[in-house]
Write a protein that holds these residues in place. Sequence first.
Motif, PDB file in Angstrom:
ATOM      1  N   LEU A 146     -38.918 -51.134 -18.820  1.00  0.00           N
ATOM      2  CA  LEU A 146     -37.788 -51.380 -17.841  1.00  0.00           C
ATOM      3  C   LEU A 146     -36.451 -51.106 -17.823  1.00  0.00           C
ATOM      4  O   LEU A 146     -36.167 -50.732 -16.995  1.00  0.00           O
ATOM      5  CB  LEU A 146     -38.582 -53.217 -17.740  1.00  0.00           C
ATOM      6  N   LEU A 147     -36.520 -51.289 -19.255  1.00  0.00           N
ATOM      7  CA  LEU A 147     -35.365 -50.471 -19.694  1.00  0.00           C
ATOM      8  C   LEU A 147     -35.362 -49.264 -19.308  1.00  0.00           C
ATOM      9  O   LEU A 147     -33.747 -48.864 -19.380  1.00  0.00           O
ATOM     10  CB  LEU A 147     -34.933 -50.444 -21.356  1.00  0.00           C
ATOM     11  N   GLY A 148     -35.992 -48.163 -18.609  1.00  0.00           N
ATOM     12  CA  GLY A 148     -35.393 -46.574 -18.547  1.00  0.00           C
ATOM     13  C   GLY A 148     -35.363 -46.832 -17.130  1.00  0.00           C
ATOM     14  O   GLY A 148     -34.000 -45.991 -16.592  1.00  0.00           O
ATOM     15  N   ILE A 149     -35.742 -48.029 -16.075  1.00  0.00           N
ATOM     16  CA  ILE A 149     -35.346 -48.026 -14.886  1.00  0.00           C
ATOM     17  C   ILE A 149     -34.130 -48.504 -14.823  1.00  0.00           C
ATOM     18  O   ILE A 149     -33.201 -48.449 -14.183  1.00  0.00           O
ATOM     19  CB  ILE A 149     -36.745 -49.022 -14.287  1.00  0.00           C
ATOM     20  N   ALA A 150     -34.348 -49.685 -15.217  1.00  0.00           N
ATOM     21  CA  ALA A 150     -32.612 -50.117 -15.165  1.00  0.00           C
ATOM     22  C   ALA A 150     -31.175 -49.028 -15.653  1.00  0.00           C
ATOM     23  O   ALA A 150     -30.498 -49.533 -15.021  1.00  0.00           O
ATOM     24  CB  ALA A 150     -32.340 -51.714 -16.646  1.00  0.00           C
ATOM     25  N   MET A 151     -31.518 -48.341 -17.143  1.00  0.00           N
ATOM     26  CA  MET A 151     -30.858 -47.161 -16.365  1.00  0.00           C
ATOM     27  C   MET A 151     -30.709 -46.141 -16.521  1.00  0.00           C
ATOM     28  O   MET A 151     -30.316 -45.404 -16.795  1.00  0.00           O
ATOM     29  CB  MET A 151     -30.896 -47.327 -18.346  1.00  0.00           C
ATOM     30  N   GLY A 152     -31.367 -45.669 -14.788  1.00  0.00           N
ATOM     31  CA  GLY A 152     -31.433 -44.965 -14.610  1.00  0.00           C
ATOM     32  C   GLY A 152     -32.454 -43.146 -15.098  1.00  0.00           C
ATOM     33  O   GLY A 152     -32.692 -42.553 -14.382  1.00  0.00           O
ATOM     34  N   ALA A 153     -32.681 -43.616 -15.984  1.00  0.00           N
ATOM     35  CA  ALA A 153     -34.113 -42.387 -16.874  1.00  0.00           C
ATOM     36  C   ALA A 153     -35.381 -42.721 -15.855  1.00  0.00           C
ATOM     37  O   ALA A 153     -35.843 -41.644 -15.984  1.00  0.00           O
ATOM     38  CB  ALA A 153     -34.148 -42.944 -17.836  1.00  0.00           C
ATOM     39  N   ALA A 154     -35.545 -43.690 -15.457  1.00  0.00           N
ATOM     40  CA  ALA A 154     -36.826 -43.389 -15.125  1.00  0.00           C
ATOM     41  C   ALA A 154     -36.593 -43.873 -13.274  1.00  0.00           C
ATOM     42  O   ALA A 154     -35.759 -45.049 -12.954  1.00  0.00           O
ATOM     43  CB  ALA A 154     -37.898 -44.795 -15.427  1.00  0.00           C
ATOM     44  N   PRO A 155     -37.481 -43.593 -12.190  1.00  0.00           N
ATOM     45  CA  PRO A 155     -37.424 -44.213 -10.694  1.00  0.00           C
ATOM     46  C   PRO A 155     -38.004 -45.476 -10.380  1.00  0.00           C
ATOM     47  O   PRO A 155     -38.523 -46.312 -11.397  1.00  0.00           O
ATOM     48  CB  PRO A 155     -38.540 -42.554 -10.120  1.00  0.00           C
TER      49      PRO A 155
END
Length: 286
Positions: A146-155
């Motif tokens: 979820l952190l990756g999504i919030a930071m734009g690192a994951a779709p």
Amino acid sequence: MTISGQEEPLVRVLYDESRRDLREPGRPRPVRLYVWEPRDPVAVPAPLVVISHGSGGSGSDMGWLVHPLVESGFRVAALDHHGNNFVDGYEPEGFLHVWEQPRDITFALDALAREQPLGPVGAAGFSMGGYTVAALAGARIDPQVLLGIAMGAAPMPALPEFPDALDALLKKYSELELLSALESAAADLSDPRIQAVFQVAPGIGRFLTPESLRTVRVPVEIRWAGADTISPYEEDTRPYLEHIPTADGCSAGPDVRHEDFIGPDPAAVRLRVGKEVTAFFVQHLA
């Protein structure tokens, strides 16, 4: 809502004092509860099935799951998840802080248990509700994903009802507040009262840890839509099916879409799956 001569449910709004209203922080979190009582209980007390709706839906719109159960002697309780239902409207947390939804069900079960003894309890959910009921059996989110999504690192997965949910969330909270909220994402939300789980076109599977799925011990049955582009099989169903030791299931049909489980008309696939859900709970709860 009356379907096929069924009586209206008892509808009320409960308030969880331990959590806040997403629109008015000084008020407690509302949980709207719809309860159907069976005319001819299969047992006393009647076994209870709790139902969690999909993104943007409502417990009032789950008649295709509710009524076969009620007709078979089950007591049924469906919920409206705050910030993620069409009755009250949408808030970004309602779609993205998904770990609050299992807590809604545990809160509702606590309230119902204070009023009268509960019979055996099962849980069924559609789409995001499929995650919700799995979380009640032990599934946990990986906050790093979820952190990756919030930071734009994951779709960001598709959210047709609220496509700008992530942007709205990032505007509403500071980075520190978001990081603090994510600490709750990996919590153990299991409820020992849940004895069996049925998932229909479940979502969120890609965000869960395989380790947590392997801890699930209650019977789990899954139906997925073969032409699902909202919660695709590979991303969102396969993790449940492969990692939950007790999971079994099958496709509801190669041409069935996610959307075929939504809407006012009793589509054939909904009628069929509703009967399969009922048969599952008769086997495991009645």
